[in-house]
Write a protein that holds these residues in place. Structure first.
Motif, PDB file in Angstrom:
ATOM      1  N   GLU A 124     -16.370 -74.543 -17.431  1.00 46.41           N
ATOM      2  CA  GLU A 124     -15.960 -73.197 -17.078  1.00 46.41           C
ATOM      3  C   GLU A 124     -14.902 -73.239 -15.983  1.00 46.41           C
ATOM      4  OE1 GLU A 124     -19.563 -71.326 -15.935  1.00 46.41           O
ATOM      5  OE2 GLU A 124     -20.203 -70.921 -17.979  1.00 46.41           O
ATOM      6  N   GLU A 125     -13.964 -72.331 -16.073  1.00 51.25           N
ATOM      7  CA  GLU A 125     -12.920 -72.249 -15.062  1.00 51.25           C
ATOM      8  C   GLU A 125     -12.946 -70.871 -14.432  1.00 51.25           C
ATOM      9  OE1 GLU A 125      -9.131 -73.262 -16.628  1.00 51.25           O
ATOM     10  OE2 GLU A 125      -9.697 -75.307 -17.175  1.00 51.25           O
ATOM     11  N   VAL A 126     -12.581 -70.833 -13.171  1.00 50.36           N
ATOM     12  CA  VAL A 126     -12.515 -69.566 -12.463  1.00 50.36           C
ATOM     13  C   VAL A 126     -11.094 -69.393 -11.949  1.00 50.36           C
ATOM     14  CG1 VAL A 126     -13.282 -70.647 -10.306  1.00 50.36           C
ATOM     15  CG2 VAL A 126     -13.528 -68.173 -10.616  1.00 50.36           C
ATOM     16  N   SER A 127     -10.601 -68.177 -12.013  1.00 55.76           N
ATOM     17  CA  SER A 127      -9.233 -67.892 -11.605  1.00 55.76           C
ATOM     18  C   SER A 127      -9.038 -68.176 -10.115  1.00 55.76           C
ATOM     19  CB  SER A 127      -8.910 -66.423 -11.902  1.00 55.76           C
ATOM     20  OG  SER A 127      -7.737 -66.019 -11.239  1.00 55.76           O
ATOM     21  N   LEU A 128      -7.967 -68.892  -9.794  1.00 54.59           N
ATOM     22  CA  LEU A 128      -7.663 -69.169  -8.393  1.00 54.59           C
ATOM     23  C   LEU A 128      -7.328 -67.883  -7.646  1.00 54.59           C
ATOM     24  CD1 LEU A 128      -5.523 -72.444  -8.660  1.00 54.59           C
ATOM     25  CD2 LEU A 128      -7.953 -72.213  -8.116  1.00 54.59           C
ATOM     26  N   ILE A 129      -6.716 -66.948  -8.355  1.00 50.53           N
ATOM     27  CA  ILE A 129      -6.405 -65.654  -7.733  1.00 50.53           C
ATOM     28  C   ILE A 129      -7.693 -64.936  -7.352  1.00 50.53           C
ATOM     29  CG2 ILE A 129      -5.399 -63.370  -8.122  1.00 50.53           C
ATOM     30  CD1 ILE A 129      -3.329 -64.686  -9.917  1.00 50.53           C
ATOM     31  N   LEU A 130      -8.692 -65.005  -8.246  1.00 43.84           N
ATOM     32  CA  LEU A 130      -9.978 -64.367  -7.965  1.00 43.84           C
ATOM     33  C   LEU A 130     -10.681 -65.059  -6.800  1.00 43.84           C
ATOM     34  CD1 LEU A 130     -11.946 -62.161  -8.809  1.00 43.84           C
ATOM     35  CD2 LEU A 130     -12.966 -63.772 -10.437  1.00 43.84           C
ATOM     36  N   LEU A 131     -10.574 -66.383  -6.738  1.00 41.60           N
ATOM     37  CA  LEU A 131     -11.166 -67.123  -5.625  1.00 41.60           C
ATOM     38  C   LEU A 131     -10.516 -66.726  -4.303  1.00 41.60           C
ATOM     39  CD1 LEU A 131     -11.603 -70.746  -7.040  1.00 41.60           C
ATOM     40  CD2 LEU A 131     -13.417 -69.147  -6.395  1.00 41.60           C
ATOM     41  N   MET A 132      -9.193 -66.601  -4.308  1.00 41.61           N
ATOM     42  CA  MET A 132      -8.500 -66.211  -3.081  1.00 41.61           C
ATOM     43  C   MET A 132      -8.875 -64.787  -2.687  1.00 41.61           C
ATOM     44  SD  MET A 132      -4.453 -66.425  -2.065  1.00 41.61           S
ATOM     45  CE  MET A 132      -4.555 -68.217  -1.961  1.00 41.61           C
ATOM     46  N   LEU A 133      -8.935 -63.895  -3.680  1.00 41.36           N
ATOM     47  CA  LEU A 133      -9.337 -62.517  -3.407  1.00 41.36           C
ATOM     48  C   LEU A 133     -10.757 -62.475  -2.849  1.00 41.36           C
ATOM     49  CD1 LEU A 133      -8.759 -59.466  -3.632  1.00 41.36           C
ATOM     50  CD2 LEU A 133      -9.691 -59.556  -5.957  1.00 41.36           C
ATOM     51  N   LEU A 156     -18.087 -59.715  -7.220  1.00 39.26           N
ATOM     52  CA  LEU A 156     -16.909 -60.233  -7.930  1.00 39.26           C
ATOM     53  C   LEU A 156     -17.278 -61.238  -9.018  1.00 39.26           C
ATOM     54  CD1 LEU A 156     -14.434 -60.793  -4.942  1.00 39.26           C
ATOM     55  CD2 LEU A 156     -14.386 -58.945  -6.624  1.00 39.26           C
ATOM     56  N   GLY A 157     -18.544 -61.651  -9.044  1.00 43.82           N
ATOM     57  CA  GLY A 157     -18.999 -62.578 -10.078  1.00 43.82           C
ATOM     58  C   GLY A 157     -18.618 -64.027  -9.841  1.00 43.82           C
ATOM     59  N   SER A 161     -19.786 -69.737  -8.755  1.00 43.84           N
ATOM     60  CA  SER A 161     -18.605 -70.604  -8.813  1.00 43.84           C
ATOM     61  C   SER A 161     -18.361 -71.288  -7.470  1.00 43.84           C
ATOM     62  CB  SER A 161     -17.364 -69.790  -9.207  1.00 43.84           C
ATOM     63  OG  SER A 161     -17.554 -69.150 -10.443  1.00 43.84           O
ATOM     64  N   ILE A 162     -18.572 -70.544  -6.390  1.00 42.29           N
ATOM     65  CA  ILE A 162     -18.404 -71.119  -5.057  1.00 42.29           C
ATOM     66  C   ILE A 162     -19.460 -72.193  -4.810  1.00 42.29           C
ATOM     67  CG2 ILE A 162     -18.410 -70.639  -2.580  1.00 42.29           C
ATOM     68  CD1 ILE A 162     -15.982 -69.542  -4.043  1.00 42.29           C
ATOM     69  N   ILE A 179      -8.219 -70.583   2.130  1.00 39.86           N
ATOM     70  CA  ILE A 179      -6.975 -69.900   2.518  1.00 39.86           C
ATOM     71  C   ILE A 179      -7.175 -68.388   2.477  1.00 39.86           C
ATOM     72  CG2 ILE A 179      -4.590 -69.432   1.818  1.00 39.86           C
ATOM     73  CD1 ILE A 179      -4.440 -72.341   0.844  1.00 39.86           C
ATOM     74  N   GLY A 180      -7.846 -67.925   1.431  1.00 37.00           N
ATOM     75  CA  GLY A 180      -8.135 -66.497   1.333  1.00 37.00           C
ATOM     76  C   GLY A 180      -9.009 -66.021   2.483  1.00 37.00           C
TER      77      GLY A 180
END
Length: 258
Positions: A124-133, A156-157, A161-162, A179-180
């Motif tokens: 499974e992959e998680v969006s880096l944009i979503l991780l930063m957000l 955020l679901g 993933s974290i 960074i986020g």
């Protein structure tokens, strides 16, 4: 350093507010002033301890999620639902406006919650944009007393993933989230704090609805009677802890008056 480790362990739990911990430690107001001036040197030991605590507790919960998914999820669900207490504590009595935003948050949280989460698998992959957000919003929210930053990750679901990224040391994911988090603390904390102070009741009821709605992501795959006890333990843990917020806030107010 020790305070940082304690903080790191606490904020991984949904429902545990970092801002409340800062109040209890007696550093909340000075920390906000220093962060506004980018004066972070006094807090480097705290930061180091927090990172240790986050990684240690993240590893622990990831292992629990992997081996005891339903038990861990229902415990976290108890923590999450109990966090409504500190979120709504500063609010006025529920009125029509509050009811509207509570229901709106409930619907949004339910739609965002998706299916019950489990520890994500390698494919499974998680969006880096979503991780930063997630890093931006959770860190900024974490500083506000009563608002649990980790609950934002569940909404955020990406909470699981974290945990997976910590367990497997997925450096790209962790760096993006980190960074986020830094951006959230230094760029948004003052803005969010001002907005929260101005629209405290509306935001609190909406966030309470988000918590209730998104909690379905922590439903067990199969129900067993003993899970009720585990839920109660998680609920009681956050309920009792959140009661400390009022005492700590009162002490700060008394000190300011003197």
């Amino acid at each position: 350093m020790i305070k940082g480790i304690i903080l790191g362990f606490i904020i991984v739990l949904p429902g545990m507010s970092g801002g409340t911990v800062f109040l209890i430690f007696g550093i909340y107001e000075n920390m906000l002033k220093d962060l506004a001036k980018l004066n972070i040197k006094p807090y480097l030991p705290l930061l180091g301890g927090t990172l240790i605590g986050i990684f240690a507790s993240g590893m622990l919960f990831a292992l629990f999620f992997e081996s005891f998914r339903d038990q861990t999820a229902i415990f976290l669900m108890g923590c999450l639902i109990a966090s409504i207490r500190p979120v709504l504590k500063p609010c006025e009595k529920l009125n029509l406006q509050g009811t509207f935003f509570l229901i709106l948050g409930l619907l949004v949280g339910y739609s965002m919650g998706g299916e019950p989460i489990g520890l994500m698998v390698e494919t499974e992959e998680v969006s880096l944009i979503l991780l930063m957000l997630g890093g931006i919003l959770s860190s900024a929210a974490m500083i506000i007393p009563g608002i649990p930053g980790s609950s934002v990750l569940i909404v955020l679901g990406i909470y699981d993933s974290i945990l997976y990224s910590i367990k497997e040391l997925e450096l790209l994911n962790l760096l993006t989230f980190g960074i986020g988090s830094v951006m959230g603390i230094f760029l948004l904390i003052k803005i969010l704090n001002n907005i929260y102070e101005k629209y405290r009741s509306i935001i609190s009821y909406f966030f309470a609805g988000l918590i209730l709605g998104s909690s379905r992501a922590l439903l067990p795959y199969s129900f067993k009677p003993y899970l009720i006890l585990i839920f109660a333990i998680g609920f009681a843990l956050v309920w009792v802890w959140s009661g400390k917020q009022k005492d700590s806030t009162n002490k700060v107010q008394e000190r300011d008056e003197n």
